[in-house]
Scaffold this active site. Structure first.
Site, PDB file in Angstrom:
ATOM      1  N   GLU A 243       0.839  -1.194   0.000  1.00  0.00           N
ATOM      2  CA  GLU A 243       0.000   0.000   0.000  1.00  0.00           C
ATOM      3  C   GLU A 243       0.879   1.252   0.000  1.00  0.00           C
ATOM      4  OE1 GLU A 243      -2.273   0.173   3.557  1.00  0.00           O
ATOM      5  OE2 GLU A 243      -3.113   2.154   3.113  1.00  0.00           O
TER       6      GLU A 243
ATOM      7  N   ASP B 299      -1.205  -1.269   5.708  1.00  0.00           N
ATOM      8  CA  ASP B 299      -1.132  -0.710   7.052  1.00  0.00           C
ATOM      9  C   ASP B 299      -2.213  -1.313   7.948  1.00  0.00           C
ATOM     10  OD1 ASP B 299       0.939   0.943   6.400  1.00  0.00           O
ATOM     11  OD2 ASP B 299      -0.339   2.647   5.887  1.00  0.00           O
TER      12      ASP B 299
ATOM     13  N   ASP C  35      -4.564  -0.049   9.580  1.00  0.00           N
ATOM     14  CA  ASP C  35      -5.606   0.940   9.867  1.00  0.00           C
ATOM     15  C   ASP C  35      -6.808   0.681   8.957  1.00  0.00           C
ATOM     16  OD1 ASP C  35      -4.838   1.740   7.393  1.00  0.00           O
ATOM     17  OD2 ASP C  35      -3.908   3.619   8.027  1.00  0.00           O
TER      18      ASP C  35
ATOM     19  N   ASP D 261      -7.949   2.227   6.282  1.00  0.00           N
ATOM     20  CA  ASP D 261      -7.644   2.227   4.849  1.00  0.00           C
ATOM     21  C   ASP D 261      -7.012   0.910   4.424  1.00  0.00           C
ATOM     22  OD1 ASP D 261      -8.645   4.603   4.102  1.00  0.00           O
ATOM     23  OD2 ASP D 261      -6.754   5.727   4.235  1.00  0.00           O
TER      24      ASP D 261
END
Ligand code: 0RA
Length: 631
Positions: free
Chosen positions: A423, A496, A498, A500
Site C-alpha cells: 500500500e 497498514d 488501519d 484504509d
C-alpha cells in the site's frame, strides 16, 4: 461362552482397529475438521430420523469435559435382538462398521460422501461413549470405551418418552485438538435447520463461565435461508420459491434478486452442501437463463438484434438456495461434493422454469426490475471485455508487457517467487529496499485511489492499479483466468494496520476471490503481518504482533521499556520491515482460505453496497477492535 467369543467379537475388534488405525479414511482427518465431523455424524443420524417424520427436536450440548451429546426425540434406536449378530440392534449399530446401512429407513437416507460413515466410527474414536434409548416404556443405556462395549444394554428406569441420546468424548489419543468450536457448529446446525423446515435444533455450550444456548427453528425453511442471506442487501422483489417431488426427487428452491453484483447460490443434496455444484445447480442455472431471456424477448426488452443474456448475466445479484433430496445420490468430484445424477438436472430445470415463468408473468413490475438488472450486468460485462481487449493490445505494443511500477525479482522461476502488493508508494520504496531481490518482487498500489471506488467490482477493472497488478500476475482474469500462467507462487498483501489498509485488503481479497478464484483455492494468497509494536530496552529490541505479546514482553508495568506503536509500514525503515515482515524465517504470513475470502466478500458487500447501516456497523465493529483509528 468362550466358543462364542470368536465370530462377532473378532469382527467388531477388527473393525474398530481399522478405524483407529486410519481415522482419516473415515472422517477425513484428525484435526479440527475431523473432530467436528463426529458431531455431524451424530446429528445427521438424528436429522435422518426427522426426515423420516419422527424426530422434531435435536439438542446438541458441549459439556465442560469437552464431551458432546446429541439428543433427539425420534423413535429411539431399536433394542431388539438382531437375528444375524445375536446382539441388541443398538449394539450392532454402535459397534459394527457400516451397520447403519442395514437399518435403511427408506425415504431419503443421507448417504453422502462426507457423512454417513456410521455412528460406530464416532464410537471407535471416542475415549468413552454413552448411548441412551427411550422406547418401549423404558430408558435403556449402553457404555463403550474406544468402541468396545463396557456396559451391555440395560434398563435404567421407566419412561413414557422416546428418543436417542449419543454422548461421546473424542479420544485425545486420536485427535490433535479436542475442543469443539461454537462458530463451526452453529453454522452447520443453523444450515441444517434452514434445510429442514420446522426442525428445532438447539446448541448449548456449558464450557464457559456462563452457559450459551441458541435455538434454530425456521418455519420458512430455505425461504428463511434466503431471507437471512439477503438481510443486508437490497431485494428487488419478494422471494420466489417452489417445493415439489418429481420421480422420487424432492426439490426445493428459493430465490431472490438483489442490487448486489455477485451471485450467492447455495446448492445441497441430502443436506450436504454441494460445493462443486452438479446436476441440480446446472438445471437451476439453465432454467433461470431461459426464463429470463424468453421473458425479455417476449416483452421486447431484448431486441431481435441484441445478443441473449448469458448465465453470468442472469445470476448477477441473485441469491438462491437449491436443495434436493433423493434416495440414490451420486457424489462426484475431487471433494465428493458434486451431484452426478443426470435426471436431477431436467427435474430441477422443469420446476424452476415453470415457477419463474409464472412469477414473471404475474408480476410485470418485478419482472422489469429483474430484466433491467440482468441487462445492466450484460453491459458491464461487455465493457469489461472491451477494456481487457484494449489492455491486451496495449501490452503487446509495449513489448515485455510488464508494468513499469513493478519492481520484479531476478529469479524467473514462479515456484520460488513472491509478489508483495504494498500500500502506497513510500512503503513501496521501503519494501524495495528490504526485499530479497532474487525472489521478492514489489508492486506498490496507491491505496486512496482504490479506496474511493465505491462501486461495482467491474469498475475496479477500470482502475489502473488493478490492471497493473493483473499484468504483473500474468494470469488474466475472469473467464480467461489461467492459474498456470501465474508468475509468483505467493502473492502477499502488505497493508497498514488501519481502516484504509483494511479496506484495500478487503477489496483485493474480494477481487481475487471473484475474478481469480483458483488463486485463493490453491492457497497462493497471503497477508503479511507487520508488528504492531517495537519495544526497546537499552540496546535490545523486540517486536510484538499482538497486544498479548506486548504484555508478555513488557510485563505489567514495564517501566524501562520504550514502546513504539507502528501504525503504518512507512514508519519502519527498510531493514526493520525486512526483519519483521518480509524475511523468510522471521516473518509471519497468514495464508488466505476460501472461508476468509467469503468473509471478505461479505464485508465488501457491507462496505461498498448501498446500505449505509451495514457500512456504519462494520466501521463501528472495526473501531472496537483497534485501539487508535486513523480515519
Ligand atoms: C432404525 C430404525 C428405527 C430407528 C432408528 C434406526 C433410529 C436411529 C437413530 C439414530 C439417532 N437417532 C435415531 N433414531 C432412530 C425405528 C424402527 C422402529 O421403531 O420401527
Amino acid at each position: 461362552m468362550s466358543t462364542n467369543y470368536t465370530g462377532e467379537q473378532i469382527e467388531v475388534l477388527r473393525g474398530l482397529e481399522a478405524v483407529r488405525k486410519r481415522p482419516g479414511m473415515y472422517i477425513g482427518n484428525t484435526a479440527e475438521r475431523g473432530l467436528h465431523q463426529l458431531v455431524y455424524e451424530a446429528v445427521d443420524n438424528a436429522v435422518d430420523e426427522a426426515l423420516a417424520g419422527y424426530a422434531r427436536t435435536i439438542r446438541v450440548v458441549l459439556h465442560k469435559d469437552d464431551s458432546c451429546s446429541v439428543e433427539d426425540d425420534g423413535r429411539g434406536i431399536p433394542i431388539d435382538i438382531h437375528a444375524e449378530e445375536r446382539l441388541p440392534a443398538v449394539e450392532v449399530v454402535m459397534t459394527i462398521l457400516h451397520a447403519g446401512a442395514k437399518f435403511g429407513k427408506g425415504g431419503y437416507k443421507v448417504s453422502g460422501g462426507l457423512h454417513g460413515v456410521g455412528i460406530s466410527v464416532v464410537n471407535a474414536l471416542s475415549e468413552w461413549m454413552i448411548t441412551q434409548v427411550k422406547r418401549d416404556g423404558y430408558l435403556w443405556q449402553m457404555k463403550f470405551e474406544r468402541g468396545v462395549t463396557v456396559q451391555k444394554l440395560k434398563k435404567i428406569e421407566k419412561t413414557d418418552g422416546v428418543g436417542t441420546l449419543q454422548w461421546f468424548k473424542p479420544d485425545p489419543e486420536i485427535f490433535e485438538v479436542t475442543e469443539f468450536h461454537w462458530d463451526i457448529l452453529q453454522k452447520r446446525l443453523r444450515e441444517l435447520a434452514f434445510l429442514n423446515r420446522g426442525l428445532s435444533i438447539t446448541l448449548r455450550d456449558e464450557r464457559g463461565e456462563s452457559v450459551r444456548e441458541r435455538n434454530y427453528t425456521f418455519d420458512g425453511g430455505i425461504v428463511s435461508f434466503v431471507e437471512w442471506l439477503n438481510e443486508k442487501k437490497d431485494p428487488l422483489h419478494p422471494i420466489i420459491s417452489t417445493h415439489a417431488e418429481r420421480d422420487g426427487v424432492d426439490v426445493e428452491v428459493a430465490m431472490q434478486y438483489t442490487g448486489a453484483y455477485a451471485d450467492q447460490i447455495f446448492s445441497y443434496a441430502n443436506n450436504i452442501g454441494t460445493i462443486e455444484g452438479g446436476m441440480h445447480l446446472q438445471g437451476f442455472r439453465q432454467a433461470v437463463t431461459n426464463a429470463v431471456n424468453s421473458y425479455a424477448r417476449k416483452r421486447g426488452m431484448l431486441k431481435e438484434s441484441d445478443s441473449s443474456l448469458s448465465t453470468d448475466d442472469v445470476v448477477e445479484g441473485l441469491t438462491a438456495v437449491v436443495s434436493v433430496k433423493l434416495a440414490d445420490p451420486q457424489f462426484e468430484g475431487q471433494t465428493k461434493t458434486k451431484l452426478g445424477n443426470a435426471r436431477v438436472r431436467s427435474i430441477v430445470a422443469g420446476l424452476v422454469s415453470e415457477r419463474l415463468e409464472f412469477f414473471l408473468e404475474e408480476n410485470p413490475k418485478f419482472a422489469r426490475a429483474i430484466i433491467e438488472k440482468c441487462m445492466q450486468a450484460q453491459r458491464a460485462r461487455d465493457a469489461a471485455k472491451k477494456a481487457r481487449d484494449l489492455s491486451r493490445r496495449k501490452n503487446a505494443l509495449e513489448g515485455s508487457g510488464l508494468p513499469g511500477k513493478l519492481v520484479d525479482c531476478k529469479n524467473a522461476n514462479p515456484s520460488e517467487s513472491e509478489l508483495f502488493l504494498v500500500e502506497g508508494d513510500s512503503a513501496g520504496g521501503t519494501a524495495k529496499g528490504g526485499r530479497d531481490p532474487n525472489t521478492q518482487a514489489i508492486l506498490p498500489l496507491r491505496g486512496k485511489i482504490l479506496n474511493v471506488e465505491k462501486a461495482r467490482l467491474d469498475k475496479v477493472l477500470a482502475n489502473e492499479e488493478i490492471r497493473t497488478m493483473i499484468t504483473a500476475l500474468g494470469t488474466g482474469f475472469g473467464d480467461e483466468f489461467n492459474v498456470e500462467k501465474l508468475r509468483y507462487n505467493k502473492i502477499i498483501i502488505m497493508t497498514d494496520a488501519d481502516v484504509d489498509g483494511s479496506h484495500i485488503r478487503t477489496l483485493l481479497l474480494t477481487f481475487f476471490y471473484r475474478q481469480m478464484k483458483p488463486l485463493v483455492e490453491d492457497g497462493h494468497v497471503y497477508i503479511a503481518q507487520p508488528p504492531l509494536y517495537g519495544i526497546r530496552k537499552g540496546k535490545r529490541q523486540w517486536w510484538a504482533f499482538t497486544e498479548a505479546e506486548l504484555k508478555s514482553i513488557v510485563g505489567e508495568d514495564g517501566k524501562e521499556f520504550v514502546v513504539q506503536q507502528y501504525k503504518g509500514l512507512g514508519e519502519m525503515d527498510a531493514e526493520q520491515l525486512a526483519e519483521t515482515t518480509m524475511e523468510v524465517g522471521n516473518r509471519r504470513l497468514k495464508r488466505i482460505t476460501v472461508e476468509d475470502a467469503v468473509e471478505a466478500e461479505q464485508i465488501f458487500t457491507d462496505l461498498m453496497g448501498d446500505k449505509v447501516e451495514a457500512r456504519k456497523q462494520y466501521i463501528f465493529e472495526y473501531a472496537k477492535s483497534v485501539k487508535s483509528l486513523d480515519l
